[in-house]
Design a protein around this motif. Sequence first.
Motif, PDB file in Angstrom:
ATOM      1  N   MET B  98     115.739   6.190 -15.403  1.00 10.81           N
ATOM      2  CA  MET B  98     115.677   6.909 -16.674  1.00 10.81           C
ATOM      3  C   MET B  98     116.786   6.437 -17.609  1.00 10.81           C
ATOM      4  O   MET B  98     116.598   6.316 -18.814  1.00 10.81           O
ATOM      5  CB  MET B  98     115.853   8.417 -16.440  1.00 10.81           C
ATOM      6  N   GLU B  99     117.934   6.206 -17.004  1.00 13.65           N
ATOM      7  CA  GLU B  99     119.084   5.836 -17.835  1.00 13.65           C
ATOM      8  C   GLU B  99     119.151   4.339 -18.090  1.00 13.65           C
ATOM      9  O   GLU B  99     120.145   3.842 -18.607  1.00 13.65           O
ATOM     10  CB  GLU B  99     120.374   6.309 -17.154  1.00 13.65           C
ATOM     11  N   ARG B 100     118.143   3.639 -17.716  1.00 12.76           N
ATOM     12  CA  ARG B 100     118.038   2.187 -17.928  1.00 12.76           C
ATOM     13  C   ARG B 100     119.100   1.386 -17.198  1.00 12.76           C
ATOM     14  O   ARG B 100     119.389   0.269 -17.552  1.00 12.76           O
ATOM     15  CB  ARG B 100     118.083   1.842 -19.430  1.00 12.76           C
ATOM     16  N   ARG B 101     119.686   2.003 -16.137  1.00 13.10           N
ATOM     17  CA  ARG B 101     120.648   1.227 -15.374  1.00 13.10           C
ATOM     18  C   ARG B 101     119.921   0.263 -14.447  1.00 13.10           C
ATOM     19  O   ARG B 101     120.423  -0.787 -14.112  1.00 13.10           O
ATOM     20  CB  ARG B 101     121.582   2.154 -14.584  1.00 13.10           C
TER      21      ARG B 101
ATOM     22  N   SER C 164     103.994   2.057 -12.927  1.00 13.32           N
ATOM     23  CA  SER C 164     104.780   1.762 -14.123  1.00 13.32           C
ATOM     24  C   SER C 164     105.038   3.067 -14.829  1.00 13.32           C
ATOM     25  O   SER C 164     104.120   3.741 -15.248  1.00 13.32           O
ATOM     26  CB  SER C 164     104.005   0.844 -15.054  1.00 13.32           C
ATOM     27  N   TRP C 165     106.265   3.384 -14.912  1.00 11.23           N
ATOM     28  CA  TRP C 165     106.614   4.608 -15.615  1.00 11.23           C
ATOM     29  C   TRP C 165     106.544   4.397 -17.116  1.00 11.23           C
ATOM     30  O   TRP C 165     106.775   3.309 -17.619  1.00 11.23           O
ATOM     31  CB  TRP C 165     108.033   5.030 -15.236  1.00 11.23           C
ATOM     32  N   PHE C 166     106.294   5.442 -17.813  1.00 17.49           N
ATOM     33  CA  PHE C 166     106.351   5.516 -19.288  1.00 17.49           C
ATOM     34  C   PHE C 166     105.228   4.761 -19.990  1.00 17.49           C
ATOM     35  O   PHE C 166     104.944   5.002 -21.154  1.00 17.49           O
ATOM     36  CB  PHE C 166     107.694   4.997 -19.839  1.00 17.49           C
ATOM     37  N   ASN C 167     104.608   3.807 -19.297  1.00 20.83           N
ATOM     38  CA  ASN C 167     103.577   3.000 -19.948  1.00 20.83           C
ATOM     39  C   ASN C 167     102.682   2.510 -18.826  1.00 20.83           C
ATOM     40  O   ASN C 167     102.769   1.379 -18.374  1.00 20.83           O
ATOM     41  CB  ASN C 167     104.257   1.832 -20.683  1.00 20.83           C
ATOM     42  N   ARG C 168     101.837   3.422 -18.380  1.00 18.23           N
ATOM     43  CA  ARG C 168     101.114   3.201 -17.143  1.00 18.23           C
ATOM     44  C   ARG C 168     100.265   1.929 -17.183  1.00 18.23           C
ATOM     45  O   ARG C 168     100.168   1.201 -16.217  1.00 18.23           O
ATOM     46  CB  ARG C 168     100.234   4.425 -16.835  1.00 18.23           C
ATOM     47  N   MET C 169      99.639   1.698 -18.330  1.00 16.25           N
ATOM     48  CA  MET C 169      98.740   0.555 -18.426  1.00 16.25           C
ATOM     49  C   MET C 169      99.475  -0.716 -18.850  1.00 16.25           C
ATOM     50  O   MET C 169      98.859  -1.742 -19.063  1.00 16.25           O
ATOM     51  CB  MET C 169      97.616   0.837 -19.430  1.00 16.25           C
ATOM     52  N   LEU C 170     100.765  -0.640 -18.969  1.00 12.70           N
ATOM     53  CA  LEU C 170     101.571  -1.774 -19.439  1.00 12.70           C
ATOM     54  C   LEU C 170     100.985  -2.381 -20.710  1.00 12.70           C
ATOM     55  O   LEU C 170     100.708  -3.574 -20.786  1.00 12.70           O
ATOM     56  CB  LEU C 170     101.708  -2.830 -18.341  1.00 12.70           C
ATOM     57  N   ASN C 171     100.776  -1.501 -21.654  1.00 12.75           N
ATOM     58  CA  ASN C 171     100.239  -1.930 -22.938  1.00 12.75           C
ATOM     59  C   ASN C 171     101.408  -2.353 -23.816  1.00 12.75           C
ATOM     60  O   ASN C 171     102.257  -1.545 -24.163  1.00 12.75           O
ATOM     61  CB  ASN C 171      99.494  -0.728 -23.543  1.00 12.75           C
ATOM     62  N   SER C 172     101.474  -3.618 -24.184  1.00 11.08           N
ATOM     63  CA  SER C 172     102.691  -4.059 -24.888  1.00 11.08           C
ATOM     64  C   SER C 172     102.727  -3.591 -26.332  1.00 11.08           C
ATOM     65  O   SER C 172     103.769  -3.616 -26.972  1.00 11.08           O
ATOM     66  CB  SER C 172     102.888  -5.565 -24.782  1.00 11.08           C
ATOM     67  N   PHE C 246      97.961   4.016 -34.628  1.00  7.63           N
ATOM     68  CA  PHE C 246      97.995   3.186 -33.424  1.00  7.63           C
ATOM     69  C   PHE C 246      98.003   4.007 -32.132  1.00  7.63           C
ATOM     70  O   PHE C 246      98.034   3.434 -31.047  1.00  7.63           O
ATOM     71  CB  PHE C 246      99.211   2.260 -33.462  1.00  7.63           C
ATOM     72  N   ASP C 247      98.000   5.348 -32.254  1.00  2.45           N
ATOM     73  CA  ASP C 247      97.923   6.207 -31.072  1.00  2.45           C
ATOM     74  C   ASP C 247      99.025   5.962 -30.051  1.00  2.45           C
ATOM     75  O   ASP C 247      98.794   6.017 -28.847  1.00  2.45           O
ATOM     76  CB  ASP C 247      96.567   6.024 -30.364  1.00  2.45           C
ATOM     77  N   ILE C 248     100.214   5.660 -30.511  1.00  2.00           N
ATOM     78  CA  ILE C 248     101.316   5.483 -29.569  1.00  2.00           C
ATOM     79  C   ILE C 248     101.844   6.886 -29.252  1.00  2.00           C
ATOM     80  O   ILE C 248     102.064   7.682 -30.158  1.00  2.00           O
ATOM     81  CB  ILE C 248     102.455   4.652 -30.194  1.00  2.00           C
ATOM     82  N   PRO C 249     102.013   7.208 -27.954  1.00  2.00           N
ATOM     83  CA  PRO C 249     102.459   8.568 -27.627  1.00  2.00           C
ATOM     84  C   PRO C 249     103.901   8.795 -28.083  1.00  2.00           C
ATOM     85  O   PRO C 249     104.746   7.930 -27.895  1.00  2.00           O
ATOM     86  CB  PRO C 249     102.375   8.606 -26.102  1.00  2.00           C
ATOM     87  N   LEU C 250     104.118   9.939 -28.682  1.00  2.00           N
ATOM     88  CA  LEU C 250     105.483  10.321 -29.059  1.00  2.00           C
ATOM     89  C   LEU C 250     105.890  11.453 -28.141  1.00  2.00           C
ATOM     90  O   LEU C 250     105.513  12.597 -28.342  1.00  2.00           O
ATOM     91  CB  LEU C 250     105.526  10.752 -30.526  1.00  2.00           C
ATOM     92  N   ARG C 251     106.637  11.098 -27.094  1.00  2.00           N
ATOM     93  CA  ARG C 251     106.875  12.070 -26.029  1.00  2.00           C
ATOM     94  C   ARG C 251     108.173  12.830 -26.200  1.00  2.00           C
ATOM     95  O   ARG C 251     108.325  13.900 -25.661  1.00  2.00           O
ATOM     96  CB  ARG C 251     106.893  11.350 -24.683  1.00  2.00           C
ATOM     97  N   GLN C 335     109.528   7.401 -23.357  1.00  2.00           N
ATOM     98  CA  GLN C 335     110.203   7.981 -22.213  1.00  2.00           C
ATOM     99  C   GLN C 335     110.506   9.458 -22.443  1.00  2.00           C
ATOM    100  O   GLN C 335     110.813  10.172 -21.510  1.00  2.00           O
ATOM    101  CB  GLN C 335     111.508   7.189 -22.022  1.00  2.00           C
ATOM    102  N   GLY C 336     110.418   9.885 -23.702  1.00  2.00           N
ATOM    103  CA  GLY C 336     110.755  11.261 -24.025  1.00  2.00           C
ATOM    104  C   GLY C 336     112.228  11.541 -23.806  1.00  2.00           C
ATOM    105  O   GLY C 336     112.615  12.636 -23.438  1.00  2.00           O
TER     106      GLY C 336
END
Lengths: 603, 378, 369
Positions: B98-101, C164-172, C246-251, C335-336
């Motif tokens: 989470m902290e990008r470490r 893959s956290w935060f971007n499950r589909m690895l959409n660049s 662009f439907d980018i999630p704002l978490r 990442q919220g």
Amino acid sequence: MPPATEVSSESQAQGHVIEADQVTKTFVSARQKIVALDSCSFNTRPGIVTGLIGPDGSGKTTFMRIVSGLLAPDSGTVRVLGMDSVRDYLEVQASVRYMPQRFGLYEDLSVMENLELYSDLLSIPKPERPAVYERLMKMTGLAPFTSRLAGRLSGGMKQKLGLACTLLKPPRLLILDEPTVGVDPVSRRELWEIVYSQVEERQMSVLLSTSYLDEAERCHEVILMHEGHVLGIGDPKGFSKPLQGHCFMLSVPHGQKRRIQAELANMPEVVDSLILGEKIRLVTRDEMDAARVRQEIGILASAGVEASLPRFEDAFIWLLKKRIEEQEGRRVQFKSLEHHKVKGRPDEDIIVVKDLQRRFGDFYAVKGISFSVKRGEIFGLLGANGAGKTTTFRMLCGLLPASGGTLRVAGKDLRKARAEARANVGYMAQKFSLYVDLTVFQNLRFFSSAYGLSGKRQKERIAWALDAFELSDMADSNSGTLPLGFKQRLALAAALMHEPDILFLDEPTSGVDPLARRQFWAHINSLAEAGVTIMVTTHFMEEAEYCDRVVVMKRGAILAAGTPEELKRRYHPPGMENPTMEDAFITLVEMQEQDKATETGQK
Amino acid sequence: MTGKAADNSRMRLAGLIRKEVYQIMRDPSAIGIAFLLPVLLLLIFGYGVSLDAEHVPVGIVVEKPSPEATNFTSGFQNNRYFEPIAFDSIQEAEKALMERRVTAIVWTRNNFTKKLLSTSDSPIGVIVNGVDANQARIIKGYIMGVWMRWLDKFARAQGASLNVPVMVKKRIWFNAAVRSRNFLVPGLIAVIMTLIGGMLTSMVVAREWERGTMEALLVTPVRKKEIILGKIIPYFVLGMGGMMLSVIMTVWVFQVPFRGSFIALTFSSALFMLTAIGLGLIISVAAGSQFVAGQIAIVITFLPAFILSGFVFDIGSMPAPIQGITHIVAARYFVSILQTLFLAGDIWHIYIVNWLWLTGMALFFFMVIRRKFHKRLQ
Amino acid sequence: MLKRILALTIKEFIAILKNKKSRMVLILPPVAQIIVFGYAASFDLNDVKLGIYNEDPGIASRELIGRFEGSRTFQITEHISSDAQISRLIDLQKVTAVLHFHRDFTRDITRGKPAELQVILDGRNSNTALICLNYIQTIVADFNRQWALEKQGRTAPARLKVRSWFNRMLNSHWFIIPGIVALLTIVVTLEVTALSVCKEREAGTFDQLLVTPMTPFEILVGKSLPGLVIGLVEGTFIILVTVLWFDIPLRGSLVVLYSGLLVFLMSVIGIGIMISSIAVTQQQGLMGAFMFLVPAVVLSGFATPIENMPRLVQDLTLLNPMRYILVIVRSVFLQGASFDLLWTQYVPMALIGVVSLAIAGVLFRKRLY
């Protein structure tokens, strides 16, 4: 009223150099149409110097650009040496040379490289060049400087180099746009000598523009322009002839000149009145003698009145006023300004400068000068461009740190004092620096806020400024699109929003027409009467006449100081009657150079 | 007479060029922009721009140490791609992520040894930070590589063999080591030279207007064509100098192989330089003032060359309308030429297609300049 | 004091927005750029052109090819019948990759011997080649698992499940488009501020300003506010496009995002005004802005990660405010992230802002010319 001037000179059907027929040119900028030339028609004769005389914005440059094929008129035609300036512009450009403002030099090229470039462009065969260069360098006195970069030359030398570049291949018509702006009086005189020698030796025709009215008298023929109109054309002496017997020099009691002049300016029987040092110059509507002047004009009953010869400027003022009266049906009035009476002892030193120095690298722009200005004085800082006046001025205003010496404005160094100390100083920058994207009203509101005015007081002052400077009709116009005279008024208004006790003016009247200049000085004079201390820089020697005291600067040093009268007396050119400040300046410089020469000779 | 006229024209042109050369020599900023700037930008960017992930910080969590687990995780040590950091619990590792470490976590569970080889369920968990999707994908690939290699070794050690129906054998042509610098640096040359060309020319013409010298030039018998050529030729030469310097640096400093021919490089560079200078001239002629010229130059040179030239982002994968837009970005053609020229060698068919486009653009630009530039003021 | 600052701010706004040209420069390019760049800037591959060289008469290869045909990523454009054709197609960039199935492909696979699939990739853009290889390997791995299960009744070796956290589909796009928020904001803000002082110096109005009782601090604040407001408005617009178009999630929280944007704007404004105070002419101001902008964008981590740079260049990027805002924007979006995760990004930006603004304020008066 004198009879209308016989302005059109004997027209020659054949052999005109320029034949302008109903030439009109308008520019559109920011949705506003500006008429630069309005149906101008005239012809010019060959083999003489024709002067285009008029203030900035009168259409001189536009006309010259049309003649040299750089611009096409909207309507009307210009024939140059018999060729159409639009259709045959390439042929026109082959036989006409044009020196634009600022001389069109490449400042990062040396003198010789500039000459080589223009020789290439003019297709001068290589073998002929050395002889041509030698002749020109001798004529302009630039021979010792051929390898110097043009940017390192003085204003006068640049101007001569620019001229040399146009004379590489002597043209049939030479066009010079404001060749004498910002150049010291000595160099101006030398330029005229070169131009005359060309006219005489080669029968060259010259079209020259200038906003210096005194230069008009050096032309064979002048075309007087104002706001795109031709006011008159003819022999400069012919213009002023009808005013013979209308001109007087008045001697008035000390300390009264401003009050009397202000009163004279708005009298119906007065065409023009002007402060010249301690004296007042008067031009009356009717022809009269000194006795009648004293008799008809009440306030002059006890003044010394002396008849004087008419000058070209008198004629210009007279024509301008006539035109305005005919067109707008109103008399031209000069307004004065209300200003609270400045408290404090008169004759107190308000500005004190001691051994002031300013260095840029190893170049001394100001070399240790000293002077002081008293309360309520109009003090002039005179000199050509590059003399160090603006540097001195900026140091006084706290815009530039001094390298040495001390300076005090109302007892403080503005650079180091707290911001509030600036609240009793007004400043009008060179070129009327206002926010061009803002309207007149917005500018006034901004500057009054910047000086801390708010609420009712701010409203009152804005209303006062709009009224006193006759800007009400323009309140919502963009200030960038205003005519020059209005810009200047607005700039002064902005500097006065907070009723300062001290006013700094940097080149306040350059380029404006003589009527606007008179109005400007009417404002300034009324401020001085109220006790405001005024410091002004100018490169117009004639403007020194309005000042109580002046210092003349050259190359960072003070050449002379005193009242205009003193200077004219001290540096009186031998055998000249009624010398002007400019004559005095030239004499001063010459005397100084002689001193130097003898000094080095003794060594 | 026509011979004389031609002589005069040549003399005028030579005079203008000589003048420009003197000015360039006296004004260090032009030389700075032409030579120093590309070198500087190429150095910083060449080193700075890379897509090769190395020394990626990876959190390693071993729930229950065992010889196999240790053996597996040691695969991340002594590996230039990874910088392993040990964590005691998955919670701690996740916090670090989470902290990008750390960018990824490899987590061997307590039943690691038992479950190995027995099921298709992997006994290890891998988490990558997917914010930078591209890097995440590359890192994911690296980790899978480590895993597969270890698995294979492990199976062999057990005397068994891995059951892999299809094995992919890759051959990456032109850039076997998959060094991203090899394609990014040639692309950078195109981006940088777009900037240089635009800046050099948009500045010099506007400068002549502002100093009043253009007016003085225009009233001489000089022709429009001569003024335009007098500007193009010196700055073209200057720009080509900067270009060659960039190419030399690319080969010597960044060790990018140079497989094409010098002729093709020179010709392509010349064509591209012409479009860049042409664009700069159009901007300055159309804008009139130095200020507006500069603003336009910023908007239409840098970002489009950076994003739409194919220098980093693959043009083939953009939506069709955007691909259409990329066709008006001259750098696009030069990037394509340079990538082929440096890495693949002379492939004339690719050169010719791009040359045609560049020629077309250059011609178009010069036509516009001829139209827009008048010997007469407006 | 507040009145004077307000007056200056209003004046700046009028000057910026009154001129039609400068209004256009502020509005049009960002709108066009967010759309064009939003679609253009991506590392994901679509419609990758694939050549198939199938010497295998069997069914296994056809089944695997079927999977490629069914994939949205690939597009089989060429069927090849000789080795010579491979190099021609790759040289001319007709295809990005060629899949070569040998004659014994099906035979090997049915015998339980690993069948070899040769993949030849155009490495001119090595990143594209790697991504492409990655996609191919994913498809092959899926095929392997199914083949092992259905045809061989065995299990394939344990396959790594990578989450893959935060971007499950690895959409660049999710990575790049929030970056464009920072990219366009820095461009616009620099445009507004980098000329604000030198423009006035050139026109002579700056002198006029300096002789009023305004202090450098007041001038600084008055000159900064318009950039701040315009930057915020444009930033908001781009954020809206990012989320809605662009439907980018704002978490994450808007508070975190906007405070980051605010600090970022302050640092960019500081640098802009500093450049403007150093410059004597508008031309120099513009060049200065450009010389800052280009490296700031290239070395920000916008397209290529800072971690991949050599140490020295990485240290250099510490002076680049864009590096920090990119982390903030992306972390908040995907990442919220909250303040406690991001404060290390706020502090350096604020420092850059304060230092550059201070330098600018000093230069107002100290500037020699």
